[in-house]
Design an enzyme around this catalytic site. Sequence first.
Site, PDB file in Angstrom:
ATOM      1  N   SER A   1      14.912  27.360   2.181  1.00 17.36           N
ATOM      2  CA  SER A   1      16.262  27.065   2.642  1.00 17.36           C
ATOM      3  C   SER A   1      16.216  26.629   4.110  1.00 17.36           C
ATOM      4  CB  SER A   1      17.160  28.290   2.428  1.00 17.36           C
ATOM      5  OG  SER A   1      18.509  27.960   2.652  1.00 17.36           O
TER       6      SER A   1
ATOM      7  N   ASP B   1      18.820  25.149  -3.487  1.00 18.36           N
ATOM      8  CA  ASP B   1      18.205  26.075  -2.545  1.00 18.36           C
ATOM      9  C   ASP B   1      17.048  26.867  -3.162  1.00 18.36           C
ATOM     10  OD1 ASP B   1      17.673  28.066  -0.671  1.00 18.36           O
ATOM     11  OD2 ASP B   1      19.784  28.413  -0.222  1.00 18.36           O
TER      12      ASP B   1
END
Length: 224
Positions: free
Chosen positions: A66, A215
């Site tokens: 992320s 993500d």
Amino acid sequence: MEIQTPRSPIQPPTFGNLVTILSIDGGGIRGIIPATILAFLESELQKLDGEEARIADYFDMISGTSTGGLVTAMLTAPNEQNRPLFAAKDIKEFYLNHCPKIFPQSSGPFGPATKLIKSLTGPKYDGKYLHRLVKEKLGNKKLHETLTNVVIPTFDIKKLQPTIFSSCEMKQNPSLDASLSDICIATSAAPTYLPAHTFETKDSTGKVRRFDLIDGGVAANNPV
């Protein structure tokens, strides 16, 4: 963020007896925390080895998920002199300057209602500013160009399994040699906050591979 020096019988053959790994967690705007720590670490290393010392010089592998994936790319992407494009202190300033525009807040008396409606109809943020910013900063640089080995997890929403962008695995699987900007946008696409990111790569034979990614924190927020 974790710094580890594993002693495993299974090691890349060129590293010798000790492998140094920097692992950077996800967490959106909280990326300013590892950025601050790394800026301090780099400044201490510069006291020992000179002003040109960079984090990428000291780790055999840097991994991030992320927002940690974005930090990883910024630490390892090369400039025209084949040195890190960003110093660690630059990354801290990046978060301070740009996060208010990446995650804009609805103001005024109807702000809370606007947030609620957006959460019911799709991602809270459209990601356009982040996409433009990352592509501007990282340009056309690709995974194979990083100055040290990297590992950046993402999650494929069509295949329902992780896709790991790894410098080591890329050597056997050239379809993973995507642009760093696409990898960063994908691993940062937190569900409900930012839209999924779709892109394609092409290997030396012309074979196209499509990615539909979100993500990496869905599978491995701490990539260690």
